[in-house]
Every structure is written in C-alpha cells, then in structure tokens.
Write an enzyme that holds these catalytic residues in place. Structure first.
Site, mmCIF file in Angstrom:
data_model
loop_
_atom_site.group_PDB
_atom_site.id
_atom_site.type_symbol
_atom_site.label_atom_id
_atom_site.label_comp_id
_atom_site.label_asym_id
_atom_site.label_seq_id
_atom_site.Cartn_x
_atom_site.Cartn_y
_atom_site.Cartn_z
ATOM 1 N N ASP A 333 7.500 -7.295 32.913
ATOM 2 C CA ASP A 333 7.169 -6.625 34.168
ATOM 3 C C ASP A 333 7.592 -7.505 35.335
ATOM 4 O O ASP A 333 7.468 -8.732 35.267
ATOM 5 C CB ASP A 333 5.653 -6.386 34.255
ATOM 6 C CG ASP A 333 5.260 -5.051 33.644
ATOM 7 O OD1 ASP A 333 6.104 -4.158 33.610
ATOM 8 O OD2 ASP A 333 4.110 -4.929 33.201
ATOM 9 N N ASP A 592 0.199 -4.220 31.567
ATOM 10 C CA ASP A 592 -1.151 -4.430 32.094
ATOM 11 C C ASP A 592 -1.961 -3.146 32.210
ATOM 12 O O ASP A 592 -3.175 -3.180 32.290
ATOM 13 C CB ASP A 592 -1.094 -5.114 33.467
ATOM 14 C CG ASP A 592 -0.336 -4.278 34.505
ATOM 15 O OD1 ASP A 592 0.228 -3.236 34.123
ATOM 16 O OD2 ASP A 592 -0.311 -4.684 35.682
ATOM 17 N N ASP A 596 0.747 1.495 29.504
ATOM 18 C CA ASP A 596 1.624 0.556 28.797
ATOM 19 C C ASP A 596 1.241 0.419 27.329
ATOM 20 O O ASP A 596 1.994 -0.165 26.543
ATOM 21 C CB ASP A 596 1.554 -0.839 29.449
ATOM 22 C CG ASP A 596 2.140 -0.844 30.846
ATOM 23 O OD1 ASP A 596 3.016 -0.003 31.112
ATOM 24 O OD2 ASP A 596 1.727 -1.679 31.671
#
Length: 956
Positions: A333, A592, A596
């Site tokens: 990310d 997070d 996801d």
C-alpha cells in the site's frame, strides 16, 4: 439486589429469548440502560458470565510429552529398542540391555528437550497473540473507551464500525443499518443488512456503517461459541510438515535399503552369526535416523518468530516464516506504508467552483463533514486547519453523520443551523462528489483538469459539496448539490522508504506500489521513491471495462513487469495476487481495511499493517506493530536467516544418514567389522545435544528469495554423506590393513587386536566418525569457506565440549559391554589430523554441488564458452538485452517480445524480475541526480559495469 441476580441467572441459563424480544425488554431483562454499565457492575457480571472467549481444551502435560515419541522417526528408534531387547536375544548372548536403555534414554532426552522448548515457544506465542487480542469500543461509567473484548459482559453498550469483527452477540440500537458479513458463521457470501433491533453474531464482520449495540451473550453462550462445541478441529497439514515428512521418509528409505542389502549379504552369502548381524542392523537404525530433526526445526522457527516480534512483525502462524523467506514480490500500500499518512493541505492551492465562496468556506464545510473524534488521517488534517476544532460544529446541531465506506467513498453531515434550517455537506473522492453535482456537465472538464494538475505534483484531490434540505428530515434527498471546491492533499513519503525499496530490490524482492490514487500521483510517488514509473491504472487492466488499446497485450506480463498500480479497488488486489501467483511468484500483500481481507487471505504472506482493522488482522499471516516498509524488509532478512538455519540442518541430517548407512554397511560387508551399537548411540546423543544450538547460530541470509528445494537437499546430502563414508572406509583400511599410521606417526598398530574383537579399532572408528560428523555442520551452515564465516559462540562451545567428551572416551574408555578399548592420545592426535586434512575438500565439494545444481555448468557447455572469455565480455549480451528491454518497457503499455534469456529455473526468473525492477528504479533515480558523481554511479549500475576495474576521477 436479589431480584437482579435472579434475572441475570435466568439470562445465564438462557431461559430468556434476548434475540427476539423487543429491544426495551432486552434492557429490562439485562438490568442495564443506554448509558452502559459501571465498572463495578461489569466486574460482578464478569464473575457470573465468565470471560468473553471460548474455553480452551486443557491438554495433559504427560500425554503431550508422550506425543513427542509418536512420529515416524521415533517409531524407527522404538523399533530399534524392540530389536535390542527381543531379536538380539540369541546366538548364546543375553538381550542387549545397554542398547535398549541407551535408545530409551535418547528418546526421553529428545522428547524432554522438545517438550520444554515447545512449552516455552507456546508461552511466547501466547504472549504475542495477547498483543493481537481483539479490542472493543465499550461505554463504561459514562465514557467511551477501548477495552479487551474478553471482558465484555451482557448489558455492555458497544460501538461497531466498518472493519470491526463483532466481539459478542448483540442487538443493534438506533441509527443507519449496517452491512454485516456472516460468511464465517452461515456461509452466506453476500453481506446482510442489519438495522436497529436486529441481532448480530460474534465473529461476523462489519462491512459498512457504524452503530451502537447492547451485548446479549458472550463467550460459550454466543452463537459462534455454541457452534464451536459441535465442530471438531481439523488438522491442516502445512507445507512445512510435508517437507519434514519428505525428508524423514528419505532417511527411513535410505536406512531400509541399507538394512535389506546387509540382510541379503550377511546371512545367505556370508553366513554370518545371528547376533553380530542384528548388531549391524541396529547400528544403521540408531545412527541413521535424524531423531532430533522435528525438535530442531520447530525450535528454530519458534525462536525466529520471537525475534520477528521484537522487530515489529508478529507471526500468527510460524510457518509463514518460510513463505516470507521465499517472497519475491511485495505488493505494498502507498498510504501509510510508503508514505507517512500525515496529510497536509495547502490552502493557497484550493480551487473554488461556486461564486461567493472562498477557500476558508470550503475548508469549514470539509471540516463539518469530518469527525471530531476517532478521526482518520483526512479528518485530522482538515479539522486541524481550523483555528479551533470546535468551529466545525459551532452554531449547528448535528442530525446525522454518514461515515466513510469503500462503496460511497465520502462522508456527509446533516445539520440544522441557528435559523432552524436543515443543510447537508459532504466531502470525498472527486468522482463521487462530481456525480452528486447538479451541474456536472458544466464543470466536469475543469474538475478533471485541476485533479490532473494536482496529481502531476503528487497531490491527492478531495472534493466538497453542499445542499439544502428543505424537507427537514435526514432521510430526504434534499435540494441540488453544489460542487464547492477541490482541496489538494499531500502525503509525504517516509524518510526511509527510498532506501528500503533499494534494499528490497538488492534482496531480490520486487516492490509494487498499490494505491487507490490517480495514476499520475502513483508515478510521481514512484519517481520520488526511486522505484520506477512503469505503472498502470488497475481498472484498465482488470476492470470490467478494459482499455481497448491494451486489450490484445498479455495482461499477466504487464502485471509482472509493472512497478505499481493506481486506482486500485479491493477486488483488483485479489486479482493482482492471483495472477502473480499463477506466474509462480511468492507474493506478499499489505492491507489495513476490511475489503483487503480477501487479498490478504489469497496472498502467500498476508501482512496487516500497523493500525489495521480487526478484519484485516484476522485474514493476515503477519501483523505489523510498527508502520513503514522497513519493518517488512527487516522481517524478510530475519526470515531468510531462520530459513537458512533450517536448511543447513536438513542438509546435515540427510548427510549423516547417508554416511552412517553407507559407511558402516561397507565396513560390515567388506571386512565383516561389527561396530558396537552402543557407540552409535553415544555419537547420536552428543550430536543431538550439539545440533540444538543451531537454532541460535549466526548465519548469513540468502541474497535472493529462498525456498525448500528437496532435490538440492537430497543431492547435497548424498554427496556429502558418500564422501564422509569413503573417508571412514579409507581410514579403516589404512589402520587395519596397512602400517601407514604406525610407520608415519609412531603409534601402536591396531592389527593385532583386530583379529580378536576389534575393540581398539572400534574406538578409533568411533572418534573418526564422531569428529567429522559434527564438523560437517560448519560446512553446511556457510555459503562460502566454512572457516571464513564465523559461527555462533554456542555452536562452537557445544562442538568443542562434545568432541572433548568423544576424545576422552576414545582415549581412556575400556568398556567391555560396548566392546571398545582406549587407544591413547597418540592415535587421538592422528585421527584429529586425518579428519582436518579430509575436512578441507568438503568446502570445495559444496561449491561444486552448488555450481552443478545451478545449471550454469550446463549453460557453459551448451553455449560453448571458452576459458579465454574476458571478464568484461562475459554475459555482455545478456546485459545489453536487459538494458534495451528496460528502455522499451519504461513508458507506455508495451509488452516484451520475448524473454531476455532462456530461464531454466524459477530461481533465474525471480532474479531477472528483481534485476529489471532495479534498473527501472535506477533510471528514475537518474532523473533526480544533478551531480557528475551521481550520474556516473547510476550509469555504472544500469550497464552492469565492474566499478572496481575502472579507474576514474570525477568532481562533484
């Protein structure tokens, strides 16, 4: 008070149907209110209802201890013990009690070490998992606070928001409906809408919304707790266990082959006596089995897992360590991992789209559409722009707040002003806000132009809109939305991200940026971090409406070669991981949020970043306790070191099996030499005690992703084992059949005793085998020369002590029951010298094995390389192809025409991809450099030149 206790007892016995009665009756039955419980009342209920967790089965310590004696390797040793006491009772001799006791002692010692170490590892793991214990936001004593979910009791008021795992069975209170994922409980694939008064179950996940709820059941009384009692746990056989089984089976099969050959030759052909034959079979059984292997490998992983936790990476399953060691692609990310997630807004750059409105008004409206408590990074940045955070609610009364969710991608506040009129403000993703605007067609081109202008500078865009709500109800659609303005958000990269990415590339890990931001923002961030700008919008590659210009290109190749992806939706993450895995990559994925979770589960290593939601943590394999990419790369290095220790030991274990089986089989069949089984037991006990220290050995991690290569382990073990077996055979021949040692070193001859009972020769063979067997670990643990890579102090001390004991036994022991006699210090010195001389070629053999297994030896033969190829020309074609390929694919969506060189192994593919990523990163870095020194360094790296051979002088 008594009436209250009776009511709670009824709740405990489940005589009250709290799931279906009206919500007011729930409060009445639980003797609680919407203001929550007091700490004192909660403690009383905790004593009555128990902790909010499932009861763990208490395992008998004694049965657990015995369990370490119940595995295939232990079965072989137990078979040897039965042979020693039952089958050895013949040939005019009593049962072999000393060997029986020795084998049982070895089993008990090994099981004791395993039991103690696993118990310690279990305690350490429990302490680590306690740090990951689910939390709950609960109202106690009139104040909201975060508490361990384990202390929740019926009657508690809790808050459930996006990404939370529901901590207990509860009934929802007033507010907007939630989307609840109950797939883990009911198997329903789609989220279920739950409104006020509905029940939610412990273990389900909140996919959208935020609401308060009253707890009605905890622990074993929940729906999940009752179901858990009805389901037996399943034992999933992981990859690590499969590898362990394969190596154990190889050793067992090797011993079986050796025993069959001995039986066929000794009895029908040589007509040997019954008892000596049994003793020879016992030697192979006892000495060949790597009885300590499960213990050594498990302890190594447990210690490694603890070290990872100290670095900020908690492993939820220890076998994730081996996947981490083999990871060659990391999808990371951008926000919070590559960047700080500390947003700033430049008020001077705010673009206003409505007449009569200034930048300050846009900021105020954005702040009104933000939370004042439990803020995310965007809310904190915007509210922080106000002189006083209270301005965001000054003069207005909040009616309803719409929290952010991944679908709508916006927040909204419905409020009533001082004149009693209702209004609504919203902030969020520009595309979503633009869809609301009544004049979209008029402003769309300008909005996109501003977004692109921000993106080129690496700035994200946040849109703000406003509407009046003349109907005066929060449910009403309201009047036309006014697009108020666009705000630029800057998320600065972490100070260590660029260097960490370079470290990752040098380790063969290709870092791919995953961001929901625009492509231009992703490219700008990639340029700043030196990771390359070869990025694509994921919707063009994987979305339902793919870009026609790349429709004919191989998507898998583009994904594999990309430096990152922009505009990524959660479902795209899953697809990216799936396609990379299809190309045989070991893929790591950071995440997070609740959305996801599928990608984290799909990835070989799912990594929940610091401050991840409960859902993301639950789906991951590793949970980070510190932010940033450097934690992950440090964990990769540590995992490779742990994996290296395990691989070193497995090669050692296979080698010892082959050397014992082949060496003693040849001695027994060629010279009819009967080595005493008891002395093999002594070797095994000393070896196991020493080898336990390898779990804390100092090792050099592999420079590239590593994985279990059983063919390499078996091939290396067979070659090492055969070499050491021949060392023993040659030593026996020289000591027994020649006078070389007496003539050269002046020691006594062993030939006279050889005609009697081989007692002194047995002592000499014992010492020779003991020394070289343990010394082999120094060869298998090192990648270069064994005397160059310094081992851990524990391993060195253990080796010295073990061989000191072995030498003293060989020099002084006169054990009639073991059929050995002391050989004196002269012979001990000769044996040490002999082993040192024959130890040196072991490193050379190691290099030759590695060279042969790499395939490079065959490449040279096929390509007809000659010894006169100059160093600077060697591999020149490959470097030029790589350079040209990197230039072609740096910009645009161009697929490579062909692979750069014939890739015969997965290992080569991994290193190639990482090498390409390094070159793209260096090109990006080159654009940032303005000094002659930096330019020269970049060109040197790009063209693969040997800087050491180039004499150059330059000034900065």
């Amino acid at each position: 008070m008594g009436d209250k206790e009776e009511v709670l007892e009824a709740v405990l016995k489940e005589t009250v149907d709290l799931e279906n009665v009206p919500i007011e009756e729930v409060f009445e039955s639980l003797r609680c209110s919407r203001e929550g419980l007091t700490t004192e009342a909660a403690d009383e209920r905790l004593a009555l209802f128990g902790h909010n967790k499932l009861e763990e089965k208490k395992e008998s310590k004694f049965l657990k201890f015995l369990g370490f004696m119940w595995n295939p390797l232990s079965w072989v040793m137990e078979a040897a013990a039965i042979m020693a006491i039952a089958l050895a009772n013949g040939g005019g001799k009593p049962p072999d009690w000393q060997d029986f006791v020795g084998i049982i002692t070895l089993l008990v010692i090994n099981s004791t070490i395993s039991f103690i170490e696993e118990n310690n590892a279990g305690n350490a793991a429990a302490a680590l998992m306690a740090r990951l214990a689910p939390k709950a936001k609960v109202l106690r004593d009139g104040r909201w606070g975060e508490q361990d979910a384990a202390i929740l009791v019926p009657g508690d008021i809790i808050s459930i928001k996006l990404g939370d795992i529901v901590p207990a069975d509860a009934r929802l209170l007033e507010g907007d409906p939630l989307k609840i994922d109950q797939s883990s409980l009911t198997g329903e694939s789609l989220p279920v809408t739950k409104g006020p008064g509905d029940g939610v179950y412990s273990g389900s996940t909140c996919k959208q919304g935020e609401l308060e709820a009253v707890v009605i059941a905890t622990g074993v009384h929940t729906f999940f707790g009752k179901a858990a009692h009805l389901v037996d746990t399943t034992n999933h056989v992981g990859h690590f266990q499969q590898v362990l089984t394969a190596i154990g089976n190889f050793c067992i099969c090797s011993i079986a082959v050796g025993m069959i050959i001995e039986i066929v030759v000794m009895y029908p052909i040589q007509h040997r006596a019954y008892r000596p034959g049994i003793d020879n079979l016992l030697v192979l059984l006892i000495g060949g089995i790597p009885i300590a292997m499960p213990t050594v490998l498990s302890v190594t992983m447990a210690i490694g897992s603890h070290r990872l936790s100290q670095q900020g990476a908690i492993t939820k399953r220890m076998t994730a360590i081996e996947e981490m060691a083999g990871m060659d692609v990391l999808c990371s990310d951008k926000t919070g991992t590559l960047t700080l997630n500390k947003l700033t807004v430049d008020k001077n750059l705010i673009e206003v789209f409505t007449k009569g409105v200034d930048a300050d008004t846009v900021v105020l409206m954005a702040a009104q559409a933000s939370r004042l408590e439990n803020q995310d990074a965007i809310d904190a940045a915007i509210v922080g722009m106000l002189a006083d955070p209270k301005e965001a609610r000054a003069g207005v009364r909040e009616v309803h707040f719409l929290p952010f969710n991944p679908t709508d991608k916006r927040t909204a506040l419905t409020y009533i002003d001082s004149d009693g009129k209702m209004h609504r403000v919203s902030k969020g993703a520009p595309e979503q806000i633009l869809n609301l605007a009544h004049n979209r067609a008029e402003i769309e081109r300008r909005v996109h132009a501003v977004i692109d202008k921000f993106a080129e500078r690496g700035l994200r865009s946040l849109a703000v809109a406003y509407q009046e709500v003349p109907e005066g109800t929060k449910e009403s659609a309201g009047g036309p939305w006014q697009f108020m303005g666009l705000m630029p958000l800057f998320d600065p990269p972490r100070h260590d991200s660029a260097e960490t990415i370079r470290r990752a590339l040098n380790l063969g890990v290709n870092v791919k940026m995953i961001t929901g931001d625009q492509l231009a923002i992703g490219k700008e961030t990639g340029r700043r971090l030196g990771m390359g700008t070869n990025m694509y919008p994921s919707s063009a590659l994987l979305g339902q409406h793919k870009d026609e210009s790349i429709g004919a290109l191989p998507i898998d190749d583009l994904i594999e070669k990309a430096d990152g992806f922009a505009g990524v939706f959660p479902e795209h993450k899953y697809e990216i991981v799936k396609r990379l895995q299809a190309r045989k990559h070991i893929c790591g994925m950071t995440g997070d949020g609740v959305n996801d979770a599928p990608a984290l589960k799909k990835a070989d290593i799912g990594i929940a970043v610091a401050d991840a939601t409960d859902a993301a943590r639950s789906a991951s394999d590793i949970v980070l306790t510190e932010p940033g990419l450097s934690v992950i790369i440090s964990a990769v290095l540590t995992s490779r070191a742990i994996f290296q220790r395990m691989k070193n030991y497995t090669i050692y274990a296979v080698s010892i099996t082959i050397r014992i089986v082949l060496g003693f089989m040849l001695l027994a069949l060629i010279w009819k030499f009967d080595f005493p089984p008891f002395m093999v037991l002594i070797i095994a006990i000393l070896n196991d005690g020493t080898i336990m220290t390898i779990s804390k050995d100092r090792v050099k991690p592999s420079p590239l992703p590593d994985s279990w290569k059983l063919s390499e382990i078996f091939a290396t073990g067979v070659v090492f084992g055969s070499y050491m077996a021949m060392m023993t055979v040659i030593f026996f021949w020289a000591a027994y059949k020649t006078d070389f040692f007496p003539r050269t070193f002046g020691v006594s001859t062993l030939e006279k005793t050889a005609h009697d009972d081989f007692r002194k020769l047995a002592s000499a063979i014992y010492l020779q085998v003991s020394i070289i067997s343990q010394a082999l670990i120094f060869v298998t643990r090192s990648r270069s020369w064994s005397y160059v890579e310094r081992p851990g102090m524990l391993l060195v001390v253990a080796f010295i002590l073990a061989q000191l004991v072995a030498t003293l036994i060989a020099v002084y022991a006169n054990w009639s029951f073991a059929a050995i006699e002391g050989i004196g210090w002269g012979w001990a010195g000769v044996i040490w010298l002999y082993n040192i001389v024959f130890y040196i070629p072991l490193d050379i053999i190691k290099f030759l094995i590695r060279y042969a297994l790499s395939g490079r030896a065959w490449d040279l033969v096929i390509e007809q390389r000659v010894a006169f190829t100059r160093q600077k020309d060697f591999g020149k074609e490959q470097r030029e192809l790589q350079w040209a390929h990197a230039q072609r694919t740096l910009h645009g969506l161009q697929a490579p025409d062909a692979k750069m060189f014939p890739e015969r192994t997965h290992f080569n593919e991994l290193s190639q991809m990482a090498e390409e990523a390094k070159r793209r990163a260096e090109i990006a870095r080159l654009r940032e450099l303005h000094t002659l020194k930096g330019h020269v360094e970049s060109v040197v790296r790009l063209k693969g030149l040997d800087i050491e051979t180039i004499q150059q002088a330059y000034t900065v």
